[in-house]
Motif scaffolding. Structure first.
Motif, PDB file in Angstrom:
ATOM      1  N   ARG A 208       0.843  -1.189   0.000  1.00 35.86           N
ATOM      2  CA  ARG A 208       0.000   0.000   0.000  1.00 35.86           C
ATOM      3  C   ARG A 208       0.882   1.243   0.000  1.00 35.86           C
ATOM      4  NH1 ARG A 208      -4.724   0.608   4.367  1.00 35.86           N
ATOM      5  NH2 ARG A 208      -5.492  -1.121   3.094  1.00 35.86           N
ATOM      6  N   ARG A 210       1.829   5.153   0.490  1.00 29.59           N
ATOM      7  CA  ARG A 210       1.463   6.124   1.511  1.00 29.59           C
ATOM      8  C   ARG A 210       0.815   7.361   0.892  1.00 29.59           C
ATOM      9  NH1 ARG A 210       2.450   2.307   3.712  1.00 29.59           N
ATOM     10  NH2 ARG A 210       3.332   1.888   5.749  1.00 29.59           N
ATOM     11  N   HIS A 291       0.342  -0.830   7.474  1.00 35.82           N
ATOM     12  CA  HIS A 291      -0.213   0.119   6.497  1.00 35.82           C
ATOM     13  C   HIS A 291      -0.443   1.499   7.107  1.00 35.82           C
ATOM     14  CE1 HIS A 291      -1.907  -3.293   3.748  1.00 35.82           C
ATOM     15  NE2 HIS A 291      -0.654  -3.010   3.481  1.00 35.82           N
ATOM     16  N   ALA A 315       4.736  -4.933   2.626  1.00 39.25           N
ATOM     17  CA  ALA A 315       3.501  -4.183   2.868  1.00 39.25           C
ATOM     18  C   ALA A 315       3.638  -2.716   2.474  1.00 39.25           C
ATOM     19  CB  ALA A 315       3.115  -4.276   4.344  1.00 39.25           C
ATOM     20  N   THR A 317       5.767  -0.466   3.966  1.00 42.38           N
ATOM     21  CA  THR A 317       6.123   0.385   5.101  1.00 42.38           C
ATOM     22  C   THR A 317       7.584   0.792   5.013  1.00 42.38           C
ATOM     23  OG1 THR A 317       4.580  -0.931   6.433  1.00 42.38           O
ATOM     24  CG2 THR A 317       6.043   0.589   7.608  1.00 42.38           C
TER      25      THR A 317
END
Length: 414
Positions: A208, A210, A291, A315, A317
């Motif tokens: 995902r 940001r 996330h 993920a 991050t």
């Protein structure tokens, strides 16, 4: 090949990263066409009346979960006695695989041990079946205690690790730094050592990107609450980070023996209200926290590999990690994350500030980290390299081993 894997943890009994590693390796080997049997155990504190030995096939792997014997041992209080009892039960279950009507005469081509806790059953079963013993050393007692091996239990565990390493016909470590550590600790007559990095299934960690930050920055730590994981350094850096980035919070996911001390550290540094201890998280909860965080901070003082760094990168991050052990090899500073020297509070603070001040740059590094995972840390490749070690392992001529000389002071460079 017919492969017998011996591990003290395997789903649903999972203590840490080792259990997940063995699970992924076993299922990937099975998917590649190998015949895999995993010898593991039932949950701690149970016995054969409530949790008998069970054998079942899961994801192509035959799992033998061995019941605890009735003798009363508690892992946290009687660790060595408990470990020996577990090993004795595993030996009996492993030998039974050869009996008609049980395993129908099944015999492995290789035994693969994971860490010192299964040294006794793995060595015994490799001798019983007269096949090569391959051992993966995921960490060392000396490394876990900053080089000190002066305590009674420390010395006992170290001696079992030394014995397993020297009884093996081939060794595997998860990083070059671990290879050097094992050579220094257990040499000079060790079998060949192969570095095979841990893997990750990126499909279970959806990436995902940001968006613009809303509210104060959020930092996340995931791992065991032990001194070597360096959580205390993240807490010590938090007041400095909050001076330049007001309202920054630190969420700490995991459990361990140092929880009370770490909680007190947060009070000592006057950031108790900004630190949230989450306990253990399931996969869905962890993914949600990954996330939602602006970055994950992994300030390990000692780290053979650091699988959470791969999971966080998968993920999306942004990574802020120390250069300890495998983390220094997994994270490329300025390319796939930001790094600092272990124990360097100022360096940790600087790395966090750079990530928070440049979200676009942090996002670019996160994308680069995810891309690297698909090529360097794929489980199919890990299984293929491990099978290659199996095929090349030859049972060595055994010589009587004297007891090791155990250092009581920190090792050089620690």
């Amino acid at each position: 090949m017919k492969i017998l894997i011996v591990s003290w943890e395997y789903p649903p009994v999972v203590v840490g990263g080792l259990g997940r590693h063995v699970h992924h390796l076993a299922t990937e080997l099975a998917a590649a066409g190998h015949e895999v049997v995993v010898l593991s155990r039932r949950p701690s504190g149970t016995d054969a009346s409530t949790h008998p030995t069970v054998t079942h096939i899961s994801e192509g792997v035959l799992v033998v979960a061995v019941a605890e014997d009735p003798a009363h041992f508690v892992f946290g209080e009687d660790m060595l006695a408990w470990t020996l009892a577990m090993g004795h039960a595993m030996v009996r279950a492993g030998m039974a695989l050869h009996k008609p009507g049980v395993g129908e005469g099944w015999q492995p081509d290789v035994v693969h041990a994971h860490d010192w806790l299964v040294a006794h059953p793995a060595i015994a079963l490799a001798e019983f079946y007269d096949v090569p013993l391959v051992s993966t050393l995921h960490a060392t007692e000396a490394g876990r205690h900053s080089g000190w091996i002066s305590g009674r239990i420390n010395r006992q565990v170290h001696s079992v690790e030394w014995w397993l390493a020297n009884e093996s016909d081939s060794l595997i470590t998860c990083s070059a730094s671990m290879q050097e550590e094992v050579t220094e600790l257990y040499g000079p007559t060790l079998p060949p050592i192969t570095v095979i990095r841990n893997g990750i299934d990126v499909t279970t960690w959806n990436f995902r990107e940001r968006g613009p930050r809303s509210g104060p920055p959020k930092l996340l730590f995931v791992g065991r609450l032990e001194y070597e994981k360096g959580v205390q350094d993240a807490i010590a850096a938090l007041p400095r980070i909050r001076r330049s980035h007001p309202g920054t919070t630190l969420a700490i996911a995991g459990e361990g023996t140092q929880f009370t001390w770490l909680y007190q550290q947060a009070r000592t540094h006057r950031v108790a209200r900004a630190v949230d201890f989450l306990g253990n998280l399931d996969h869905t909860e962890l993914l949600s926290w990954l996330h939602g965080a602006d970055a994950i901070v992994l300030p390990s003082r000692y780290e053979p590999f650091g699988i959470i760094a791969l999971e966080a990168a998968a993920a999306g991050t942004p990574l802020i990690t120390s250069t300890a052990g495998g983390l220094g090899e997994a994270v490329v500073d300025g390319v796939t994350g930001m790094s600092f020297q272990p124990g360097d509070i100022a360096g940790l603070t600087s790395a966090v500030r750079e990530v928070l001040d440049d979200p676009a740059g942090a996002q670019e590094r996160a994308v680069a980290a995810r891309a690297r995972l698909t090529s360097d840390f794929d489980w199919h490749q890990v299984a293929e390299e491990t099978a290659h070690v199996y095929a090349g392992a030859k049972r060595r001529v055994r010589q009587p081993l004297a007891r090791p000389q155990i250092p009581e002071r920190p090792l050089p460079g620690r």
